[in-house]
Design a protein around this motif. Structure first.
Motif, PDB file in Angstrom:
ATOM      1  N   PRO A   1       2.640   2.423   5.485  1.00  0.00           N
ATOM      2  CA  PRO A   1       2.482   3.698   4.783  1.00  0.00           C
ATOM      3  C   PRO A   1       3.580   3.974   3.760  1.00  0.00           C
ATOM      4  CG  PRO A   1       2.097   3.971   7.140  1.00  0.00           C
ATOM      5  CD  PRO A   1       2.649   2.593   6.955  1.00  0.00           C
ATOM      6  N   GLU A   2       4.746   3.333   3.907  1.00  0.00           N
ATOM      7  CA  GLU A   2       5.858   3.595   2.991  1.00  0.00           C
ATOM      8  C   GLU A   2       5.821   2.712   1.751  1.00  0.00           C
ATOM      9  OE1 GLU A   2       7.770   6.159   3.598  1.00  0.00           O
ATOM     10  OE2 GLU A   2       6.561   6.435   5.413  1.00  0.00           O
ATOM     11  N   MET A   3       4.910   1.741   1.699  1.00  0.00           N
ATOM     12  CA  MET A   3       4.859   0.812   0.555  1.00  0.00           C
ATOM     13  C   MET A   3       4.448   1.563  -0.714  1.00  0.00           C
ATOM     14  SD  MET A   3       2.360  -2.486  -0.134  1.00  0.00           S
ATOM     15  CE  MET A   3       3.236  -3.651   0.875  1.00  0.00           C
ATOM     16  N   PRO A   4       5.210   1.450  -1.808  1.00  0.00           N
ATOM     17  CA  PRO A   4       4.779   2.018  -3.085  1.00  0.00           C
ATOM     18  C   PRO A   4       3.571   1.232  -3.628  1.00  0.00           C
ATOM     19  CG  PRO A   4       7.152   1.628  -3.068  1.00  0.00           C
ATOM     20  CD  PRO A   4       6.589   0.900  -1.881  1.00  0.00           C
ATOM     21  N   VAL A   5       2.484   1.944  -3.899  1.00  0.00           N
ATOM     22  CA  VAL A   5       1.264   1.315  -4.442  1.00  0.00           C
ATOM     23  C   VAL A   5       0.830   2.112  -5.666  1.00  0.00           C
ATOM     24  CG1 VAL A   5      -1.141   0.687  -4.028  1.00  0.00           C
ATOM     25  CG2 VAL A   5       0.534   0.468  -2.176  1.00  0.00           C
ATOM     26  N   TYR A   6       0.682   1.410  -6.779  1.00  0.00           N
ATOM     27  CA  TYR A   6       0.258   2.033  -8.031  1.00  0.00           C
ATOM     28  C   TYR A   6      -1.130   1.499  -8.412  1.00  0.00           C
ATOM     29  CZ  TYR A   6       5.300   2.911  -8.538  1.00  0.00           C
ATOM     30  OH  TYR A   6       6.597   3.291  -8.333  1.00  0.00           O
ATOM     31  N   ILE A   7      -1.942   2.367  -9.005  1.00  0.00           N
ATOM     32  CA  ILE A   7      -3.215   1.922  -9.585  1.00  0.00           C
ATOM     33  C   ILE A   7      -3.283   2.415 -11.026  1.00  0.00           C
ATOM     34  CG2 ILE A   7      -5.737   2.138  -9.543  1.00  0.00           C
ATOM     35  CD1 ILE A   7      -5.684   2.203  -6.566  1.00  0.00           C
ATOM     36  N   PHE A   8      -3.241   1.461 -11.969  1.00  0.00           N
ATOM     37  CA  PHE A   8      -3.394   1.769 -13.390  1.00  0.00           C
ATOM     38  C   PHE A   8      -4.882   1.648 -13.738  1.00  0.00           C
ATOM     39  CE2 PHE A   8       1.029   0.816 -13.045  1.00  0.00           C
ATOM     40  CZ  PHE A   8       1.661   1.523 -14.060  1.00  0.00           C
ATOM     41  N   TYR A   9      -5.462   2.724 -14.229  1.00  0.00           N
ATOM     42  CA  TYR A   9      -6.902   2.703 -14.488  1.00  0.00           C
ATOM     43  C   TYR A   9      -7.221   3.407 -15.803  1.00  0.00           C
ATOM     44  CZ  TYR A   9      -7.110   7.677 -13.229  1.00  0.00           C
ATOM     45  OH  TYR A   9      -6.935   9.036 -13.205  1.00  0.00           O
ATOM     46  N   ARG A  10      -8.355   3.075 -16.364  1.00  0.00           N
ATOM     47  CA  ARG A  10      -8.851   3.766 -17.561  1.00  0.00           C
ATOM     48  C   ARG A  10      -9.810   4.888 -17.165  1.00  0.00           C
ATOM     49  NH1 ARG A  10     -11.106  -1.217 -20.824  1.00  0.00           N
ATOM     50  NH2 ARG A  10     -11.966   0.427 -22.153  1.00  0.00           N
ATOM     51  N   ASP A  11     -10.765   4.554 -16.307  1.00  0.00           N
ATOM     52  CA  ASP A  11     -11.698   5.535 -15.731  1.00  0.00           C
ATOM     53  C   ASP A  11     -11.923   5.103 -14.290  1.00  0.00           C
ATOM     54  OD1 ASP A  11     -12.612   7.083 -18.210  1.00  0.00           O
ATOM     55  OD2 ASP A  11     -13.036   5.010 -18.786  1.00  0.00           O
ATOM     56  N   MET A  12     -11.780   6.018 -13.354  1.00  0.00           N
ATOM     57  CA  MET A  12     -11.997   5.677 -11.956  1.00  0.00           C
ATOM     58  C   MET A  12     -13.491   5.817 -11.639  1.00  0.00           C
ATOM     59  SD  MET A  12     -10.856   4.543  -9.170  1.00  0.00           S
ATOM     60  CE  MET A  12      -9.107   4.545  -9.589  1.00  0.00           C
ATOM     61  N   ARG A  13     -14.145   4.684 -11.418  1.00  0.00           N
ATOM     62  CA  ARG A  13     -15.593   4.694 -11.186  1.00  0.00           C
ATOM     63  C   ARG A  13     -15.879   4.471  -9.697  1.00  0.00           C
ATOM     64  NH1 ARG A  13     -18.092   1.988 -16.758  1.00  0.00           N
ATOM     65  NH2 ARG A  13     -17.307   3.643 -18.093  1.00  0.00           N
ATOM     66  N   ALA A  14     -15.576   5.500  -8.926  1.00  0.00           N
ATOM     67  CA  ALA A  14     -15.829   5.479  -7.481  1.00  0.00           C
ATOM     68  C   ALA A  14     -16.987   6.422  -7.222  1.00  0.00           C
ATOM     69  CB  ALA A  14     -14.591   5.912  -6.720  1.00  0.00           C
ATOM     70  N   THR A  15     -18.190   5.944  -7.481  1.00  0.00           N
ATOM     71  CA  THR A  15     -19.359   6.805  -7.462  1.00  0.00           C
ATOM     72  C   THR A  15     -19.856   7.050  -6.041  1.00  0.00           C
ATOM     73  OG1 THR A  15     -20.788   4.891  -7.761  1.00  0.00           O
ATOM     74  CG2 THR A  15     -20.077   6.037  -9.741  1.00  0.00           C
ATOM     75  N   GLY A  16     -20.666   8.100  -5.909  1.00  0.00           N
ATOM     76  CA  GLY A  16     -21.301   8.392  -4.629  1.00  0.00           C
ATOM     77  C   GLY A  16     -20.301   8.657  -3.517  1.00  0.00           C
ATOM     78  N   HIS A  17     -20.552   8.015  -2.363  1.00  0.00           N
ATOM     79  CA  HIS A  17     -19.705   8.230  -1.196  1.00  0.00           C
ATOM     80  C   HIS A  17     -18.298   7.662  -1.385  1.00  0.00           C
ATOM     81  CE1 HIS A  17     -23.706   8.507   1.028  1.00  0.00           C
ATOM     82  NE2 HIS A  17     -23.144   9.687   1.123  1.00  0.00           N
ATOM     83  N   TYR A  18     -18.120   6.785  -2.355  1.00  0.00           N
ATOM     84  CA  TYR A  18     -16.788   6.202  -2.564  1.00  0.00           C
ATOM     85  C   TYR A  18     -15.776   7.230  -3.057  1.00  0.00           C
ATOM     86  CZ  TYR A  18     -19.069   1.676  -1.975  1.00  0.00           C
ATOM     87  OH  TYR A  18     -19.766   0.605  -1.476  1.00  0.00           O
TER      88      TYR A  18
END
Length: 739
Positions: free
Chosen positions: A334-351
């Motif tokens: 849980p302490e790990m730094p995690v980055y997500i570089f995105y242009r558009d987050m396409r997590a449609t529906g239940h995602y």
């Protein structure tokens, strides 16, 4: 068959109030000598149907002309069996609901439509279904990954024998190297550990499924219900006869070697998402540069996707896969730094639930276009990006690992191009655009048109998301999963089930001699009068579905169970040797000739509209349903596809004295609307030859026009028809009137 025609005029839905029904009936009895002609208040009622059935039983009526509502409605009520000839005349939507009640022009239009229907009924014969020999209802599934395994399981569960061919020695495909998949059920917040072994056991242990591993397809010949498949498996050869094929060979990740601008190849700790998945499955996420556990990770989304220099399309699953991997990393540490570089987050529906949970876990989301991945001087990496909203530069903290979410490339897109229409020496090159076919060694079809299914511009096997998902341009072959389009695991399983059902529909309908989508249930098929064939090859070149092969002399070799019954070959043939029992060049020509053309001094021009039955004709129905009105000079003739239009129809119409011909076809292009893929485009190509016909008849080219419409364009149709009528007034009357 010896015909006895019965004409039945419905007076309901305002038809009787708007028309002189007695005068209409006189057209049938006096002009066409129809022995049985009746009218009824509601033919679609139980009483109305019984009236018709009584005449069939007592009067021997076997050819029915029903003048009532659109043929697109009440088809179940007016189904009297395949041995009866039935023609529907559309008096409701195309006449009384779209033209003034009691008007002379409205009455003339109704009488013309009845003449056209009676003429067609006289020409038609009941279709005799094609019945092949040694028909098979087995399903071939090519590919043993998640999609292929699901398709095989579902087809077998429905009671069908399945032959599954997998190139690897073990089943499972890409899923064998996957730690987990995105959530498949509520609350859709955590990755799901997929039971691949359970699925494989279901398939290998099923009595109806025959599995070949370490195998590939050497050749497929034949047609639906008669496909002969040669399989090479571990040095031995096997032959199987199947009825339909599910293509489920999947996709491969985009080649990261081409992503040097994102640091791949220059920095050992820049890896791809599939490599990280392997690390997660092995239980240890390490830096490739030194083998030490990674303490921080940055994801770069759209790595090569939505990029004109690499993959122009969205690969659909990359965002969700990265969210899933980020969640796994956070679950492990849980302490790990995690980055997500995105242009558009396409997590449609239940995602969306997975996305929100990743935010709660502390994953840092940066919306920006990545410009550089660089060494920070200590061996770690930094990711620089331009913020999408502020356009200001952003640089991440130093991270141990950068993960590129690369896109998907269909396995059908791997290979070299094949051009089936290369003219031989001395032959004229046809104007028909060649299909894009890639030799990818998936199916190795023994088709004159090429060894694989045609591809769209991005290399995916041909399929149209509106008109025929799962279909390809090769009847009986159904791509599914990521070979067909980029998609996630859940959608791939749904896709597999859909393709299995389409394959089952195909074998069942083909066994009955019926066509599959889009003319589902059609019992007719093209017949060739070979004595007049000139081996011009237009039918084989122009058929959108590869339904016609050729022998060594160039004679067409039709495969009826491949045929979709569009009639494109009929329109292509200059000798007019191809026809259907219920649809032919001569039949439509006689329908045109049955239209009454008033003398020039009556100032009542006539316009023939050849309307595609898939979009244009329904759109005209919609005009009537909304009581919109258009020019009464119009006479609509539905055609199976505008590609079935033969140029002789134009000559027939103009020679008859018709003032204008409007061709209403589907939209075509890269994202084509045409249900028969190329029909509208072929009609557009043939338009260039219409000028020759008009010049020969010394007539103006403005008399013929082609318009592309979809069913949603119904609101524009009255204006299109009225504008064409106004243009014809400027051109003047057809000088052939009265001849």
């Amino acid at each position: 068959m010896e015909k006895k025609i019965g004409a039945y005029i419905c007076t309901g839905c305002g038809i009787g109030d708007a028309l002189d029904v007695a005068a209409l009936a006189k057209v049938a009895t006096a002009e066409y000598k129809v022995p049985v002609c009746r009218d009824h208040g509601f033919l679609c009622s139980e009483e109305g149907r019984k009236l018709i059935e009584d005449d069939m039983a007592n009067q021997g009526v076997n050819t029915l002309v029903i003048a009532a509502c659109s043929p697109r409605v009440m088809s179940d009520v007016f189904d009297f069996g395949p041995d009866k000839v039935l023609e529907r005349v559309n008096l409701r939507e195309h006449v009384v609901w779209s033209h003034p009640s009691g008007d002379e022009d409205t009455q003339m239009m109704a009488e013309d439509y009845l003449r056209m229907g009676l003429t067609k009924a006289k020409e038609m014969e009941p279709p005799v279904p094609f019945q092949g020999e040694n028909l098979s209802k087995r399903i071939l599934v090519v590919g043993g990954g998640l999609t292929g395994l699901t398709a095989a399981r579902e087809a077998a569960a429905a009671g069908y024998e399945v032959v599954l061919v997998e190139k690897s020695e073990t089943l499972g495909g890409y899923l064998k190297n996957v730690h987990s998949v995105p959530p498949l059920g509520p609350p859709y917040e955590a990755p799901h550990i997929f039971d691949l072994n359970g699925l494989v056991t279901q398939v290998t242990g099923h009595e109806k499924i025959k599995v070949y591993t370490g195998a590939h397809i050497e050749k497929i010949s034949g047609a639906p219900c008669m496909f002969d498949v040669t399989i090479q498996s571990n040095g031995s050869q096997a032959a199987e006869r199947v009825g339909a094929i599910v293509l489920a060979t999947g996709s491969v990740p985009y080649d990261a070697e081409k992503l040097t601008h994102l640091g791949y190849g220059a920095h050992a700790d820049v890896i791809t998402g599939d490599r990280l998945e392997g690390m997660l499955k092995d239980g240890q996420v390490v830096r490739p540069s030194n083998g030490q556990p990674a303490g921080s990770v940055a994801f770069v989304l759209c790595a090569g996707s939505r990029d004109s220099e690499h993959l122009p399309y969205c690969s659909a699953a990359c965002c969700v896969e990265s969210l899933k991997q980020a969640r796994v990393l956070k679950q492990q540490n849980p302490e790990m730094p995690v980055y997500i570089f995105y242009r558009d987050m396409r997590a449609t529906g239940h995602y969306e639930m997975l996305y929100k949970q990743a935010q709660k876990d502390g994953v840092i989301f940066v919306r920006g276009t990545v410009t550089e991945v660089a060494d920070d001087g200590s061996g770690a990496l930094t990711v620089s990006a331009q913020d999408v909203l502020t356009q200001s530069p952003i640089t991440s903290e130093s991270v141990d690992l950068v993960v590129l979410a690369t896109g998907m490339v269909s396995t059908a897109a791997l290979g070299k191009s094949y051009k089936a229409q290369q003219p031989k020496e001395g032959e004229e090159e046809l104007e028909v655009p060649a299909d894009t076919i890639l030799v990818s060694n998936l199916l190795n079809l023994d088709y004159r048109q090429g060894p694989e299914v045609p591809a769209l511009k991005y290399g995916f096997p041909d399929s149209h998301f509106i008109c025929f998902p799962y279909e390809s341009r090769r009847t009986g072959i159904y791509p599914a999963g990521t070979v067909r389009a980029p998609m996630d695991y859940a959608r791939a399983m749904e896709d597999a089930t859909g393709a299995a059902l389409k394959a089952i529909q195909c074998v069942e309908m083909t066994a009955q001699g019926k066509a599959v989508h889009p003319r589902a249930g059609d019992l007719s098929y093209p017949e060739f009068f070979m004595q007049r064939c000139t081996q011009c090859k237009r039918c084989t070149e122009e058929c959108p579905f590869g339904a016609i092969n050729e022998d060594e002399k160039g004679n067409p070799l039709p495969n009826p169970t491949r045929c979709r019954r569009c009639g494109v070959c009929m329109g292509a043939c200059p000798e007019r040797i191809i026809s259907f029992k219920n649809y032919s060049v001569g039949m439509i020509g006689n329908i045109i000739k049955s239209i009454e053309v008033p003398e020039e001094d009556e100032e009542k021009p006539r316009i023939v509209v050849l309307a595609c039955e898939n979009d244009a004709y329904p759109a005209l129905d919609m005009v009537g349903l909304r009581r919109a009105q258009y020019n009464p000079w119009v006479r609509v003739i539905p055609v199976r596809c505008l590609g079935s239009m033969n140029l002789v129809w134009i000559a027939d119409a103009l020679s008859k004295g018709i003032d204008g011909i409007l061709l209403l076809g589907c939209k075509h292009g890269d994202d084509y609307q045409c249900h028969f893929v190329k029909g509208s485009e072929l009609a557009n190509i043939r338009m260039s030859k219409i000028k020759e016909t008009l010049d020969r008849l010394v007539l103006e080219s403005d008399r013929v026009r082609l318009e592309q419409v979809s069913i949603t364009d119904y609101a524009n149709l009255p204006q299109i028809l009225d504008d064409f009528a106004a243009a014809l007034e400027n051109v003047g009357p057809n000088p052939y009137k009265g001849f």
